[in-house]
Scaffold this motif. Structure first.
Motif, PDB file in Angstrom:
ATOM      1  N   UNK A  55       0.853  -1.191   0.000  1.00 47.05           N
ATOM      2  CA  UNK A  55       0.000   0.000   0.000  1.00 47.05           C
ATOM      3  C   UNK A  55       0.890   1.242   0.000  1.00 47.05           C
ATOM      4  N   UNK A  56       1.922   1.219   0.808  1.00 49.12           N
ATOM      5  CA  UNK A  56       2.931   2.280   0.776  1.00 49.12           C
ATOM      6  C   UNK A  56       4.302   1.623   0.739  1.00 49.12           C
ATOM      7  N   UNK A 100       0.463  12.611   4.063  1.00 56.46           N
ATOM      8  CA  UNK A 100      -0.846  13.017   4.611  1.00 56.46           C
ATOM      9  C   UNK A 100      -1.338  12.031   5.661  1.00 56.46           C
ATOM     10  N   UNK A 107      -6.576   9.143   9.831  1.00 57.81           N
ATOM     11  CA  UNK A 107      -7.883   8.716   9.337  1.00 57.81           C
ATOM     12  C   UNK A 107      -7.981   8.808   7.832  1.00 57.81           C
ATOM     13  N   UNK A 109      -6.441   7.520   5.775  1.00 57.63           N
ATOM     14  CA  UNK A 109      -6.152   6.216   5.153  1.00 57.63           C
ATOM     15  C   UNK A 109      -7.370   5.671   4.412  1.00 57.63           C
ATOM     16  N   UNK A 110      -8.577   6.061   4.836  1.00 61.39           N
ATOM     17  CA  UNK A 110      -9.773   5.541   4.141  1.00 61.39           C
ATOM     18  C   UNK A 110      -9.833   5.994   2.684  1.00 61.39           C
ATOM     19  N   UNK A 111      -9.027   7.001   2.349  1.00 59.25           N
ATOM     20  CA  UNK A 111      -9.053   7.476   0.961  1.00 59.25           C
ATOM     21  C   UNK A 111      -8.032   6.767   0.079  1.00 59.25           C
ATOM     22  N   UNK A 112      -7.368   5.786   0.636  1.00 58.57           N
ATOM     23  CA  UNK A 112      -6.387   5.016  -0.125  1.00 58.57           C
ATOM     24  C   UNK A 112      -6.975   4.523  -1.448  1.00 58.57           C
ATOM     25  N   UNK A 113      -6.195   4.679  -2.513  1.00 59.17           N
ATOM     26  CA  UNK A 113      -6.583   4.244  -3.862  1.00 59.17           C
ATOM     27  C   UNK A 113      -7.725   5.057  -4.462  1.00 59.17           C
ATOM     28  N   UNK A 114      -7.993   6.207  -3.883  1.00 59.87           N
ATOM     29  CA  UNK A 114      -9.006   7.068  -4.499  1.00 59.87           C
ATOM     30  C   UNK A 114      -8.385   7.781  -5.691  1.00 59.87           C
ATOM     31  N   UNK A 115      -9.217   8.074  -6.676  1.00 63.25           N
ATOM     32  CA  UNK A 115      -8.730   8.757  -7.872  1.00 63.25           C
ATOM     33  C   UNK A 115      -8.144  10.114  -7.505  1.00 63.25           C
ATOM     34  N   UNK A 116      -8.779  10.776  -6.565  1.00 57.81           N
ATOM     35  CA  UNK A 116      -8.286  12.080  -6.140  1.00 57.81           C
ATOM     36  C   UNK A 116      -6.872  11.963  -5.582  1.00 57.81           C
ATOM     37  N   UNK A 117      -6.654  10.921  -4.786  1.00 63.80           N
ATOM     38  CA  UNK A 117      -5.332  10.709  -4.201  1.00 63.80           C
ATOM     39  C   UNK A 117      -4.317  10.429  -5.309  1.00 63.80           C
TER      40      UNK A 117
END
Lengths: 435, 260, 235
Positions: free
Chosen positions: A343-344, A389, A395, A397-405
């Motif tokens: 993941x990282x 970030x 918290x 972390x819930x955005x992991x793999x989001x297009x925005x990220x």
């Protein structure tokens, strides 16, 4: 099948011969020869009826140094068997069980040249003040503990101020519910030159614990489901461990305040949890990690205050964080490692000073290799803006793999603002490293 | 409703768009497998693609189908049929045909590559389940938008905006608010924030499978319970079902009041 | 057969129907006329349940049509713009409507009437406007319901088909059906209509026979009579 008592001595003799080159053991070997010359060794048998003794304890008490004790099949409800300054070779027949019935130690040994083999020891007393173990070795030299199964252990083998021993082919398991009411499977304290080989340790506090243990060698062990660490070094220098598997332990493996540790070919697997990692390196200098596999851990390597460590040809696969670096890590070199689908790949807090990443394979690398030399033409930045970030606001972390990220990671890659300029693999490999 | 569904479904299955969509996924699957030659990595890449693309296609297709079949809908309205069955039939027809294209388009190359012998099969099934859910959610949302907007151009505009918002902008705002309020306990808020966006929700389901090790690194008790047990999976699936149910209910409600 | 009481409908700020009362209790051909935007189509669509009125009640065979859909099996409707799913073949569309609404054998006769056999296996998307309108007519008349609503039935028809249509309407009328027609072709209306329902500004301005209309407007010619109403009210 249990060894015959006569061949036992021969075996010990052979073992000693192997250690011939070691000057320390030479002295004990001479002592051994001396003792066997002047006292005629005999074999004592123990069983319920028809043997020399029907109790291990009385047999031990009436034996002389150099005697062999052969315990025949049966259940022996005995505990606190004390072996004091006697060289004994204790072996059990298949199916020999010693039930300590939750009363203190199994064996309590202070002796040189001691062998304990082929036994099952069970029901070790749990205590909050004393460290009861199946076998306690204190100031013992040239010992062999082999083929011992410990069930419902509090401590398995507690080895203190001892030297030159072998602990192999043992199985130790506990049933403690919390760290406080469970002990360590194999605990070495102020020991030197001990070999821990082929043991299976599970459901204890620490699988294998070395505290002030030097020049020891730990190999081919399987350590799993221990509440704290699968393997734990404290203030222990010049040790090596190889070919071990550490799986699903509470926190993984911890190497702390130690120097010159060699870690080769180990598998660190499925250590999941908020404070869990494949390996914790804390205040470690001059260590070498090679050919290890870190798979499915929350954190593969958690480094805190580590200097001059080389990571060569290791594989980091499917970890939350392949490597998490806290402050004060200087001059570490990471080369020819595989970073696969983590993941990282790398996260750090504080500063990363003169750490070098070179020639690693990164599965997240998107560059190209126009000159076909196997090395990517664009450098790889292992630290993503998002990991920065997440360090700041966990918290997110819930955005992991989001297009925005992905978008902000990309923009950071193009023009780095938050991630350090020099943290870079200038020669990322195009193909996986194999060894 | 089933009759309408049947006709909408077969109508769509025969339209060239279904073939384009099917061919697209077929190609995507083949290319990914060809480039990666590693099933599990292909599945990971596919997840990233699916989460963004399936909603987009579901949205566009839903809006397009609604506007294109407007006259036909009017023909149906004059028949002794319930309004809700007409619209639900059309909606399920669209959603099912899209799901079929997705499942077949991706399924064929992966099965040909030896999916059944691989342990990526669970990841892959989850991926398809999430894809189907997203198709149902976004075509329902698209129907809602189309039902509320007579103007085709406006309807398309709103639909694309909705996709853009849920796929990207929402996460930006989400991240910003998490950073602004970082001094407060945010684990519950962040989970609720995830539930409120079907794309984030599907992403979470996939994270549960792929990045569980990273997710467990966070110390909050709520997180631990959510990601560490099957609780998270159950809640997420449940929330996805609600995300399908709510727009569908609104289709029924809206269609009853609308003039044609 | 159809009973409309105090029907109101607004589209946004636009008051389209302003208290329409209409009673059709015997068979015959009723031409619903009025200028563009007067609310003809809205009334028809209200009867069909496609437009939901703000106020007022509509009863078809003494059942309130609100929240009801079964009553539509007693109405045949020919929509103004016939646009069908372009992927379907003509025969499939006919089969489908039969499947949705119930079995009938009238379709064969109607296909014969409008000479549609060569087109049965063509996709609807490839048909000309006139042919589509014929298909539309087949779909409308094949169910033999007591109420028939035709919205601009003559659009795109060739002269022969137009004659066939008129014959068909006459035959249906003789069965005692109530046939509602909207049309811009005044000659067609004059030829077939028994009753004129003239709508103006959301109300029924006139209901009666063509003769009565001529008398009321003091014109000898039907087209002039209609023009007269319009000019008088808009002057």
């Amino acid at each position: 099948m249990a060894d015959q008592p006569n061949t036992m001595i021969g075996k010990v003799f052979l073992t000693k011969l192997i250690d011939w080159m070691n000057p320390k053991t030479t002295i004990s070997f001479l002592l051994f020869l001396f003792s066997t010359c002047f006292v005629f060794a005999k074999t004592i048998t123990i069983c319920k009826t028809g043997c020399d003794f029907n109790s291990i304890k009385t047999a031990v008490d009436s034996s002389k140094s150099g005697d062999s004790l052969f315990i025949k099949t049966g259940l022996y409800k005995e505990s606190n068997i004390v072996i004091y300054k006697k060289s004994l070779y204790i072996t059990g027949e298949k199916g020999t069980v010693i039930d300590t019935q939750n009363k203190g130690y199994g064996f309590s040994v202070e002796a040189t040249d001691i062998i304990i083999k082929n036994l099952t020891i069970k029901n070790i007393e749990v205590s909050y003040t004393k460290e009861y173990a199946a076998i306690l070795l204190f100031k013992s030299y040239d010992f062999v503990i082999e083929n011992i199964t410990v069930e419902r252990a509090f401590f398995g083998f507690l080895v203190q101020k001892s030297k030159d021993g072998i602990i192999k082919n043992n199985t130790i398991s506990g049933e403690g519910k919390a760290e406080a009411d469970s002990g360590n499977a194999i605990h070495l304290w102020h020991c030197e030159n001990v070999k821990v080989l082929n043991n299976d340790v599970r459901r204890m506090r620490d699988g294998i614990y070395l505290e002030f243990g030097n020049s020891s060698y730990i190999a081919n062990n399987y350590s799993t489901q221990n509440m704290r660490y699968g393997l734990h070094f404290m203030f222990s220098n010049d040790n090596a461990y190889e070919n071990n598997t550490f799986e699903a332990n509470g926190a993984g493996v911890a190497v702390m305040f130690s120097k010159r540790i060699k870690m080769f070919n180990n598998l660190f697997k499925k250590n999941w949890g908020t404070a869990s990692y494949g390996i914790l390196l804390k205040e470690i200098n001059d260590a070498e990690l090679q050919h290890n596999i870190f798979e499915d851990n929350t954190i593969g390597v958690n480094a805190d205050g580590t200097n001059r460590i080389t990571f060569t040809e290791n594989t980091f696969k499917n970890n939350g964080y392949a490597i998490k670096v806290h402050g004060a890590c200087y001059d570490n070199i990471y080369s020819k490692n595989n970073f696969l689908h983590n993941s990282f790949d790398l996260s750090y807090s504080g500063k990363l000073n003169s750490n070098k990443f070179e020639n690693n394979y990164w599965s997240n690398y998107t560059g190209y290799d126009l000159d076909k030399d196997g090395i990517g033409d664009v450098p790889y930045r292992p630290v993503k803006l998002f990991s920065y970030l997440v360090n700041r606001t966990p918290e997110s972390i819930v955005l992991l793999r989001s297009l925005f990220i992905d978008i902000i990671n990309f923009s950071e890659k193009v023009s780095p603002v938050f991630t350090p300029e020099n943290l870079i693999d200038n020669k990322p490999l195009m193909h996986k490293v194999t060894w | 409703m089933l009759k309408i569904l049947k006709y909408s479904f077969f109508d769509l299955m025969r339209s060239s768009w279904s073939y384009v969509y099917f061919a697209f996924y077929l190609l995507l699957g083949i290319v990914l497998l060809f480039l990666n030659s590693d099933l599990s990595k292909a599945v990971i890449t596919l997840m990233n693609v699916i989460i963004v693309l399936v909603p987009l296609i579901g949205t566009i297709f839903g809006v397009m189908y609604y506007y294109n079949s407007k006259e036909f809908t009017e023909l149906l309205l004059a028949q002794p049929l319930k309004r809700s069955s007409i619209f639900l039939g059309q909606y399920f027809g669209v959603a099912l045909s899209l799901s079929m294209s997705l499942i077949l388009g991706l399924g064929i190359p992966f099965i040909a590559y030896g999916l059944f012998k691989s342990n990526a099969i669970w990841d892959f099934s989850l991926l398809l389940i999430v894809g189907v859910f997203l198709t149902f959610i976004f075509s329902a949302l698209a129907f809602n938008i189309a039902l509320s907007n007579e103007n085709k151009i406006k309807g398309f505009g709103y639909a694309i905006l909705m996709w853009l918002f849920l796929a990207i902008i929402y996460d930006g705002l989400f991240l910003m608010s998490l950073i602004i309020f970082e001094d407060y306990p945010l684990d519950k808020v962040s989970l609720i924030g995830t539930m409120l966006n079907p794309i984030d929700l599907s992403r979470t389901l996939i994270l549960l499978k792929l990045d569980i090790s990273a997710l467990l690194g966070y110390t909050g008790a709520v997180f631990k319970q959510f990601f560490g047990t099957s609780f998270g999976l159950i809640i997420s699936i449940f929330a996805l079902i609600i995300w399908v149910a709510l727009p569908v209910l609104r289709i029924i409600h809206k269609s009853k009041k609308k003039d044609f | 057969m159809v009973e409309i009481v105090d029907l109101h409908k607004k589209f946004g700020k636009n008051n389209v129907l302003n208290g329409v009362d209409l009673n059709i209790n015997e068979g015959g051909i009723f031409a619903v006329l009025g200028p563009n935007g007067s609310g003809k189509t809205t009334i028809i669509k209200s009867i069909l349940g496609m437009v939901i009125p703000d106020n007022g009640t509509i009863k078809v065979f003494n059942t309130n049509i609100k929240k009801n859909s079964n009553y539509r099996s007693k109405i045949d409707y020919l929509p103004q713009i016939a646009n069908f799913p372009s992927n379907l073949k003509v025969i499939e569309l006919i089969k489908m409507i039969k499947d949705l609404r119930g079995q009938t054998n009238n379709d064969q006769k109607l296909i014969e009437t409008f000479k549609l056999q060569p087109f049965l296996n063509k996709k609807l998307g490839t048909l000309s406007g006139g042919t589509k309108q014929k298909v539309n007519l087949v779909l409308t008349f094949m169910f033999d319901s007591p109420i028939v609503i035709l919205d601009e039935p003559t659009t795109g028809l060739d002269p022969i088909s137009l004659i066939r249509l008129k014959e068909l309407i006459t035959v249906e009328k003789k069965k005692g059906k109530a046939i509602l027609i909207t049309s811009h072709i005044m000659s067609f209306v004059e030829e077939v209509a028994d009753q004129i329902v003239f709508i103006l500004e959301g109300k029924i301005y006139f209901k009666g026979s063509i003769e009565e209309l001529k008398t009321k407007t003091e014109q000898n010619d039907f087209e002039h009579a209609i023009a007269n109403i319009l000019t008088k009210n808009h002057a």
